[in-house]
Design a protein around this motif. Structure first.
Motif, mmCIF file in Angstrom:
data_model
loop_
_atom_site.group_PDB
_atom_site.id
_atom_site.type_symbol
_atom_site.label_atom_id
_atom_site.label_comp_id
_atom_site.label_asym_id
_atom_site.label_seq_id
_atom_site.Cartn_x
_atom_site.Cartn_y
_atom_site.Cartn_z
ATOM 1 N N ASP A 101 0.838 -1.271 0.164
ATOM 2 C CA ASP A 101 -0.127 0.062 -0.100
ATOM 3 C C ASP A 101 0.666 1.186 -0.117
ATOM 4 O O ASP A 101 0.422 2.305 -0.582
ATOM 5 C CB ASP A 101 -0.902 -0.011 1.149
ATOM 6 N N VAL A 102 2.114 1.258 0.385
ATOM 7 C CA VAL A 102 2.845 2.353 0.902
ATOM 8 C C VAL A 102 4.155 2.450 0.077
ATOM 9 O O VAL A 102 4.833 1.455 0.294
ATOM 10 C CB VAL A 102 3.232 2.654 2.223
ATOM 11 N N HIS A 103 4.139 3.429 -1.013
ATOM 12 C CA HIS A 103 5.358 3.482 -1.768
ATOM 13 C C HIS A 103 5.643 5.000 -2.117
ATOM 14 O O HIS A 103 4.900 5.870 -2.074
ATOM 15 C CB HIS A 103 5.258 3.061 -3.163
ATOM 16 N N GLN A 104 6.938 5.351 -2.149
ATOM 17 C CA GLN A 104 7.194 6.659 -2.353
ATOM 18 C C GLN A 104 7.542 6.649 -3.927
ATOM 19 O O GLN A 104 8.089 5.602 -4.819
ATOM 20 C CB GLN A 104 8.924 7.080 -1.878
ATOM 21 N N ILE A 105 6.861 7.612 -4.709
ATOM 22 C CA ILE A 105 6.654 7.864 -6.085
ATOM 23 C C ILE A 105 7.837 8.707 -6.430
ATOM 24 O O ILE A 105 7.828 9.965 -6.329
ATOM 25 C CB ILE A 105 5.433 8.049 -6.523
ATOM 26 N N GLN A 106 8.670 8.073 -7.222
ATOM 27 C CA GLN A 106 9.836 8.743 -7.753
ATOM 28 C C GLN A 106 9.649 9.927 -9.086
ATOM 29 O O GLN A 106 9.835 10.919 -9.196
ATOM 30 C CB GLN A 106 11.171 8.157 -8.143
ATOM 31 N N TYR A 107 8.989 9.023 -9.846
ATOM 32 C CA TYR A 107 8.467 9.604 -11.190
ATOM 33 C C TYR A 107 6.982 9.111 -11.462
ATOM 34 O O TYR A 107 6.832 7.730 -11.244
ATOM 35 C CB TYR A 107 9.486 9.485 -12.243
ATOM 36 N N ALA A 108 6.149 9.571 -12.394
ATOM 37 C CA ALA A 108 4.765 9.182 -12.803
ATOM 38 C C ALA A 108 4.466 9.568 -14.076
ATOM 39 O O ALA A 108 4.647 10.847 -14.478
ATOM 40 C CB ALA A 108 3.731 9.407 -11.731
ATOM 41 N N LEU A 109 4.053 9.040 -14.909
ATOM 42 C CA LEU A 109 3.316 9.086 -16.251
ATOM 43 C C LEU A 109 1.933 8.683 -16.167
ATOM 44 O O LEU A 109 1.755 7.425 -16.252
ATOM 45 C CB LEU A 109 4.299 8.812 -17.310
ATOM 46 N N ASP A 110 1.010 9.581 -16.892
ATOM 47 C CA ASP A 110 -0.080 9.027 -17.102
ATOM 48 C C ASP A 110 -0.593 9.624 -18.567
ATOM 49 O O ASP A 110 -1.013 10.756 -18.779
ATOM 50 C CB ASP A 110 -1.271 9.731 -15.989
ATOM 51 N N GLY A 111 -0.522 8.934 -19.398
ATOM 52 C CA GLY A 111 -0.860 9.367 -20.937
ATOM 53 C C GLY A 111 0.364 9.936 -21.425
ATOM 54 O O GLY A 111 1.396 9.529 -21.032
ATOM 55 N N ASN A 112 0.353 11.444 -21.622
ATOM 56 C CA ASN A 112 1.234 12.326 -22.037
ATOM 57 C C ASN A 112 1.594 13.113 -20.924
ATOM 58 O O ASN A 112 2.492 14.197 -21.024
ATOM 59 C CB ASN A 112 0.634 13.331 -23.302
ATOM 60 N N SER A 113 0.952 13.237 -19.743
ATOM 61 C CA SER A 113 1.142 13.891 -18.714
ATOM 62 C C SER A 113 2.072 13.445 -17.661
ATOM 63 O O SER A 113 1.857 12.332 -17.069
ATOM 64 C CB SER A 113 -0.078 14.265 -17.945
ATOM 65 N N ASN A 114 3.283 14.184 -17.401
ATOM 66 C CA ASN A 114 3.908 13.622 -16.216
ATOM 67 C C ASN A 114 4.164 14.874 -15.331
ATOM 68 O O ASN A 114 4.935 14.662 -14.258
ATOM 69 C CB ASN A 114 5.341 13.396 -16.654
ATOM 70 N N ASN A 115 3.167 15.649 -15.376
ATOM 71 C CA ASN A 115 3.286 16.804 -14.130
ATOM 72 C C ASN A 115 2.282 16.461 -13.351
ATOM 73 O O ASN A 115 1.207 17.322 -13.179
ATOM 74 C CB ASN A 115 3.300 18.156 -14.916
#
Length: 133
Positions: A101-115
């Motif tokens: 359940d618990v993670h640190q997210i370093q980077y994420a991308l959803d479709g074309n959005s990474n912001n």
């Protein structure tokens, strides 16, 4: 498109089968050097992990098959043994670790959005985790 089972290993985690293999690649993926890729047999998602990463910069990549959604999860434990070799049990631990359940997210991308905001990152991770559970 199917994945050739030749030179691939199999494991099952909580009722889902994964094909996994070790490969060496530079400048083409999230990791440079020796890494593993574990692909769910239904090809909905995959997990990538670079072997022998530095402890303070270790990460795991969890993504949909087409890279439309992905997250880089920070601070995983070491899944390979002291000789740098990953085994079936290490792969099983890796998949189960991604389900936590618990993670640190370093980077994420959803479709074309990474912001993405932190809330959007966590929601994206939950979406991906629904697929792997």
């Amino acid at each position: 498109m199917t994945i050739s089972k030749k030179n691939k290993n199999r494991t099952s985690v909580d009722g889902k089968e994964y094909l996994w293999w070790v490969f060496d690649e530079y400048d083409q993926t999230e990791f440079d050097g020796i890494q593993i890729k574990a692909v769910c047999s239904d090809q909905t998602h995959f997990i990538k992990y670079g072997l022998q990463q530095e402890e303070d910069n270790r990460k795991v990549v969890l993504a949909l098959k087409d890279y439309a959604k992905l997250v880089h999860l920070s601070s995983p434990p070491k899944f390979e043994n002291d000789k740098g070799i990953i085994t079936k049990s290490g792969i099983n631990k890796l998949v189960r670790w991604c389900k936590q359940d618990v993670h640190q997210i370093q980077y994420a991308l959803d479709g074309n959005s990474n912001n993405l905001t932190e809330i959007e990152r966590q929601l994206l991770l939950k979406d991906l985790q629904k697929i792997i559970k």
